[in-house]
Write a protein that holds these residues in place. Structure first.
Motif, short mmCIF file in Angstrom:
data_model
loop_
_atom_site.label_atom_id
_atom_site.label_comp_id
_atom_site.label_asym_id
_atom_site.label_seq_id
_atom_site.Cartn_x
_atom_site.Cartn_y
_atom_site.Cartn_z
N ALA A 124 53.38 26.97 81.75
CA ALA A 124 53.98 26.99 82.99
C ALA A 124 55.18 26.44 83.04
CB ALA A 124 53.07 26.23 84.05
N VAL A 125 55.50 25.31 81.90
CA VAL A 125 56.81 24.59 81.92
C VAL A 125 57.88 25.85 81.45
CG1 VAL A 125 58.14 22.76 80.79
CG2 VAL A 125 55.95 22.52 81.77
N LEU A 126 57.39 26.28 80.60
CA LEU A 126 58.07 27.37 79.58
C LEU A 126 58.67 28.44 80.57
CD1 LEU A 126 56.52 27.67 76.25
CD2 LEU A 126 58.74 26.73 76.54
N GLN A 127 57.60 28.93 81.42
CA GLN A 127 57.96 29.84 82.43
C GLN A 127 59.03 29.45 83.46
OE1 GLN A 127 54.99 30.96 85.12
NE2 GLN A 127 55.32 33.41 84.76
N ASN A 128 58.76 28.08 84.09
CA ASN A 128 59.70 27.95 85.07
C ASN A 128 61.06 27.34 84.43
OD1 ASN A 128 58.66 27.41 87.85
ND2 ASN A 128 56.70 26.57 86.55
N LEU A 129 61.07 27.04 83.16
CA LEU A 129 62.33 26.61 82.50
C LEU A 129 62.92 28.19 82.26
CD1 LEU A 129 64.30 24.62 81.23
CD2 LEU A 129 62.95 24.90 79.24
N SER A 130 62.45 29.08 81.78
CA SER A 130 62.91 30.50 81.72
C SER A 130 63.46 30.91 83.04
CB SER A 130 61.88 31.40 81.05
OG SER A 130 62.55 32.84 81.12
N ARG A 131 62.69 30.75 84.04
CA ARG A 131 63.10 31.32 85.28
C ARG A 131 64.37 30.53 85.89
NH1 ARG A 131 57.47 31.93 88.60
NH2 ARG A 131 56.70 34.04 87.32
N ALA A 132 64.44 29.34 85.52
CA ALA A 132 65.54 28.41 86.10
C ALA A 132 66.79 28.90 85.44
CB ALA A 132 65.12 26.95 85.84
N ARG A 133 66.74 29.05 84.06
CA ARG A 133 67.90 29.64 83.29
C ARG A 133 68.34 30.97 83.62
NH1 ARG A 133 65.05 27.83 77.54
NH2 ARG A 133 65.96 25.67 77.44
N LEU A 148 70.02 30.36 86.98
CA LEU A 148 71.33 29.71 86.93
C LEU A 148 72.55 30.63 86.18
CD1 LEU A 148 70.22 26.23 85.74
CD2 LEU A 148 71.31 26.70 88.07
N LYS A 149 72.04 31.36 85.43
CA LYS A 149 72.80 32.35 84.77
C LYS A 149 73.51 33.26 85.67
CE LYS A 149 71.20 32.30 79.87
NZ LYS A 149 70.46 33.08 78.94
N GLN A 150 72.66 33.82 86.71
CA GLN A 150 73.13 34.88 87.54
C GLN A 150 73.82 34.10 88.67
OE1 GLN A 150 69.04 36.06 89.09
NE2 GLN A 150 69.00 37.74 87.56
N GLN A 151 73.44 32.70 89.23
CA GLN A 151 74.35 32.23 90.08
C GLN A 151 75.57 31.71 89.57
OE1 GLN A 151 72.09 28.95 91.48
NE2 GLN A 151 70.78 29.97 92.91
N LEU A 152 75.73 31.54 88.37
CA LEU A 152 76.89 31.08 87.67
C LEU A 152 77.82 32.32 86.99
CD1 LEU A 152 75.64 27.93 85.93
CD2 LEU A 152 76.98 27.98 88.08
N GLY A 153 77.28 33.33 87.07
CA GLY A 153 77.80 34.76 86.80
C GLY A 153 77.82 34.80 85.02
N LEU A 154 77.04 34.20 84.64
CA LEU A 154 76.95 34.02 83.06
C LEU A 154 75.91 35.31 82.48
CD1 LEU A 154 76.86 30.35 82.53
CD2 LEU A 154 78.72 31.88 82.58
#
Length: 149
Positions: A124-133, A136-142
């Motif tokens: 669950a930690v790995l999944q949440n970390l992946s989703r967060a990344r 964040l990439k989408q929001q930051l245009g990366l």
């Protein structure tokens, strides 16, 4: 302090919560196996209790979203460049669990340590970390703009 600031706390709120966590650590009669994680957990709970009790009529997520630029002292805020403010604003916009996992990760905790501190499975930690990344990439245009080759 940084951990709570990443959760959307204002600087003074983070100071109060950290102070309370250290006082509770000193008063505890039980041995604390992992003081770094314990302090963060207690400080976060303290901050969340304060945030909810101070403004019960306002949704915590809304309140956290409002604290993007003024989360530090004036001197520290001046030291933040525009890119750092943009990243912090994006971080605060994440759902709570993703934001929390990312804050633990940014503080240098392993996925196993995060799982233990948050009472989650490591998957669950790995999944949440992946989703967060990804968010964040989408929001930051990366996001990768090149298509499959």
């Amino acid at each position: 302090m940084r951990f709570l600031l990443r959760h959307g706390a204002e600087y003074a709120e983070a100071e109060d919560a950290v102070h309370s966590a250290f006082v509770e650590l000193i008063r505890t009669r039980q041995p604390v196996r992992s003081p770094r994680a314990w302090l963060r957990t207690v400080a976060l709970r303290t901050f969340l209790r304060q945030a909810v009790s101070e403004r019960p009529e306002q949704d915590l997520a809304e309140r956290l979203a409002e604290t993007s630029a003024d989360w530090r002292t004036p001197l520290q805020a001046a030291e933040l460049n525009e890119q750092q403010r943009h990243v912090l604003h994006a971080l605060i916009q994440l759902p709570f669990k993703q934001r929390s996992v990312m804050a633990w990760h940014l503080d240098g905790f392993s996925t196993a340590e995060i799982a233990e501190a948050m009472s989650l499975e490591q998957a669950a930690v790995l999944q949440n970390l992946s989703r967060a990344r990804r968010t964040l990439k989408q929001q930051l245009g990366l996001t990768n703009r090149r298509g499959p080759q």
